[in-house]
Design an enzyme around this catalytic site. Structure first.
Site, PDB file in Angstrom:
ATOM      1  N   ASP A 153       7.716   2.889  -2.312  1.00  7.33           N
ATOM      2  CA  ASP A 153       7.833   4.005  -1.377  1.00  7.33           C
ATOM      3  C   ASP A 153       9.234   4.092  -0.776  1.00  7.33           C
ATOM      4  O   ASP A 153       9.855   5.140  -0.756  1.00  7.33           O
ATOM      5  CB  ASP A 153       6.767   3.918  -0.262  1.00  7.33           C
ATOM      6  N   ASP A 175       3.277   3.599   6.576  1.00  5.80           N
ATOM      7  CA  ASP A 175       2.492   3.401   7.796  1.00  5.80           C
ATOM      8  C   ASP A 175       3.359   3.117   9.005  1.00  5.80           C
ATOM      9  O   ASP A 175       4.494   2.650   8.902  1.00  5.80           O
ATOM     10  CB  ASP A 175       1.535   2.213   7.631  1.00  5.80           C
ATOM     11  N   ARG A 207      -0.831   6.814   7.359  1.00  4.46           N
ATOM     12  CA  ARG A 207      -0.490   6.898   5.931  1.00  4.46           C
ATOM     13  C   ARG A 207      -0.978   8.209   5.326  1.00  4.46           C
ATOM     14  O   ARG A 207      -0.486   8.665   4.303  1.00  4.46           O
ATOM     15  CB  ARG A 207      -1.141   5.754   5.150  1.00  4.46           C
ATOM     16  N   ASP A 237      14.312  -0.755   2.081  1.00  4.35           N
ATOM     17  CA  ASP A 237      15.036  -1.002   3.332  1.00  4.35           C
ATOM     18  C   ASP A 237      16.109  -2.050   3.037  1.00  4.35           C
ATOM     19  O   ASP A 237      17.237  -1.714   2.702  1.00  4.35           O
ATOM     20  CB  ASP A 237      14.039  -1.435   4.405  1.00  4.35           C
ATOM     21  N   PHE A 288      13.033   4.808  11.490  1.00  6.97           N
ATOM     22  CA  PHE A 288      11.698   4.387  11.063  1.00  6.97           C
ATOM     23  C   PHE A 288      10.884   5.639  10.796  1.00  6.97           C
ATOM     24  O   PHE A 288      10.794   6.530  11.634  1.00  6.97           O
ATOM     25  CB  PHE A 288      11.017   3.512  12.110  1.00  6.97           C
ATOM     26  N   LYS A 332       0.818  -1.197   0.000  1.00  6.50           N
ATOM     27  CA  LYS A 332       0.000   0.000   0.000  1.00  6.50           C
ATOM     28  C   LYS A 332       0.862   1.262   0.000  1.00  6.50           C
ATOM     29  O   LYS A 332       0.442   2.345  -0.392  1.00  6.50           O
ATOM     30  CB  LYS A 332      -0.879   0.023   1.269  1.00  6.50           C
ATOM     31  N   GLY A 333       2.084   1.098   0.514  1.00  2.00           N
ATOM     32  CA  GLY A 333       2.910   2.265   0.846  1.00  2.00           C
ATOM     33  C   GLY A 333       3.116   3.271  -0.272  1.00  2.00           C
ATOM     34  O   GLY A 333       3.162   4.472  -0.033  1.00  2.00           O
ATOM     35  N   LYS A 378      16.868   3.485   2.345  1.00  2.00           N
ATOM     36  CA  LYS A 378      17.599   3.409   3.620  1.00  2.00           C
ATOM     37  C   LYS A 378      18.965   2.813   3.338  1.00  2.00           C
ATOM     38  O   LYS A 378      19.068   1.791   2.662  1.00  2.00           O
ATOM     39  CB  LYS A 378      16.877   2.484   4.605  1.00  2.00           C
TER      40      LYS A 378
HETATM   41  P1  IMP Z   1      12.489  -4.156   2.068  1.00  3.85           P
HETATM   42  O1  IMP Z   1      11.904  -5.349   1.377  1.00  3.85           O
HETATM   43  O2  IMP Z   1      13.283  -4.537   3.262  1.00  3.85           O
HETATM   44  O3  IMP Z   1      13.266  -3.243   1.119  1.00  3.85           O
HETATM   45  O4  IMP Z   1      11.289  -3.371   2.692  1.00  3.85           O
HETATM   46  C1  IMP Z   1      10.596  -2.452   1.994  1.00  3.85           C
HETATM   47  C2  IMP Z   1       9.187  -2.292   2.555  1.00  3.85           C
HETATM   48  O5  IMP Z   1       9.169  -2.235   3.987  1.00  3.85           O
HETATM   49  C3  IMP Z   1       8.622  -0.989   2.080  1.00  3.85           C
HETATM   50  O6  IMP Z   1       7.860  -1.180   0.906  1.00  3.85           O
HETATM   51  C4  IMP Z   1       7.780  -0.517   3.232  1.00  3.85           C
HETATM   52  O7  IMP Z   1       6.468  -0.964   3.059  1.00  3.85           O
HETATM   53  C5  IMP Z   1       8.375  -1.172   4.445  1.00  3.85           C
HETATM   54  N1  IMP Z   1       9.220  -0.224   5.216  1.00  3.85           N
HETATM   55  C6  IMP Z   1      10.569  -0.210   5.302  1.00  3.85           C
HETATM   56  N2  IMP Z   1      11.023   0.781   6.081  1.00  3.85           N
HETATM   57  C7  IMP Z   1       9.919   1.448   6.498  1.00  3.85           C
HETATM   58  C8  IMP Z   1       9.736   2.629   7.337  1.00  3.85           C
HETATM   59  O8  IMP Z   1      10.666   3.264   7.857  1.00  3.85           O
HETATM   60  N3  IMP Z   1       8.448   3.012   7.513  1.00  3.85           N
HETATM   61  C9  IMP Z   1       7.378   2.362   6.969  1.00  3.85           C
HETATM   62  N4  IMP Z   1       7.514   1.270   6.188  1.00  3.85           N
HETATM   63  C10 IMP Z   1       8.777   0.815   5.945  1.00  3.85           C
HETATM   64 MG    MG Z   2       6.190  -0.674   0.271  1.00  3.51          MG
END
Ligand code: IMP
Ligand code: MG
Length: 172
Positions: free
Chosen positions: A95, A154, A160, A98, A147, A38-39, A126
């Site tokens: 969005d 969210d 959001r 990470d 965070f 959703k982000g 990040k």
């Molecule tokens: P990844 O797969 O570890 O790159 O995670 C990415 C997903 O984790 C993003 O699409 C977000 O939905 C969520 N996410 C990562 N960091 C944050 C944050 O600081 N706030 C909110 N959602 C996050």
């Molecule tokens: Mg996301």
């Protein structure tokens, strides 16, 4: 609850406009924009309206988080099977990156569908030790390991709808 602003609406607008320009610079006739729900819903709505390139809008759902601070063990994805991506210029809109696992996974699934090109854009990256090293084509803000929430992101499904991005206190 009082929120600590990290990026104001104006900061975000400027960044989104820059990303739109970067994405437009490729000069393809149209993009199939694949938004990661959703982000990225709010970011992508602003991005496509700032872009000059024609778009078709599609959505996939991905979640890799078990709760608000812990990356989940498994990634669940839905919506991909209904899409016809063959021969299309696909723009994947996320969005925040990470670890990079979500975009890595979606990129691989899209690549299997024989698109003409794949471009990835994220509003935020990040930079941290857990990174899988996934490099998006276009990235806006860079943060370390905070965070953040708001503007589509969210905090346990809350906030959001904030028009700016806020930073949470470290979990411990
Ligand atoms: P990844 O797969 O570890 O790159 O995670 C990415 C997903 O984790 C993003 O699409 C977000 O939905 C969520 N996410 C990562 N960091 C944050 C944050 O600081 N706030 C909110 N959602 C996050
Ligand atoms: Mg996301």
């Amino acid at each position: 609850m009082k929120h600590r602003t990290l990026y104001s609406s104006d900061d975000i607008r400027r960044q989104v406009n820059q990303l739109a320009k970067a994405v437009d610079a490729t000069e393809v006739e149209s993009y199939l924009v694949l938004t990661v729900l959703k982000g990225a819903a709010i970011f992508s709505s602003d991005l496509v309206r700032a872009m000059r390139t024609a778009t078709e809008l599609e959505y996939v759902t991905a979640s890799s988080y078990l709760d608000d601070f812990t990356p989940g063990e498994s990634l669940t994805m839905s919506g991909m099977s209904a899409l016809d991506l063959e021969g299309r210029h696909v723009l994947i809109v996320e969005d925040i990156i990470d670890t990079g696992r979500t975009l890595n996974h979606i990129h691989k699934s899209v690549a299997k569908e024989k698109p003409r090109s794949i471009t990835t854009v994220t509003l935020i990256t990040k930079t941290n030790r857990r990174s899988t090293g996934f490099q998006p084509d276009h990235s806006g803000f860079a943060i370390t390991d905070e965070f953040i929430y708001g503007y589509g992101l969210d905090w346990n499904q809350q906030h959001r709808d904030l028009p700016y991005i806020a930073i949470a206190n470290p979990p411990d």
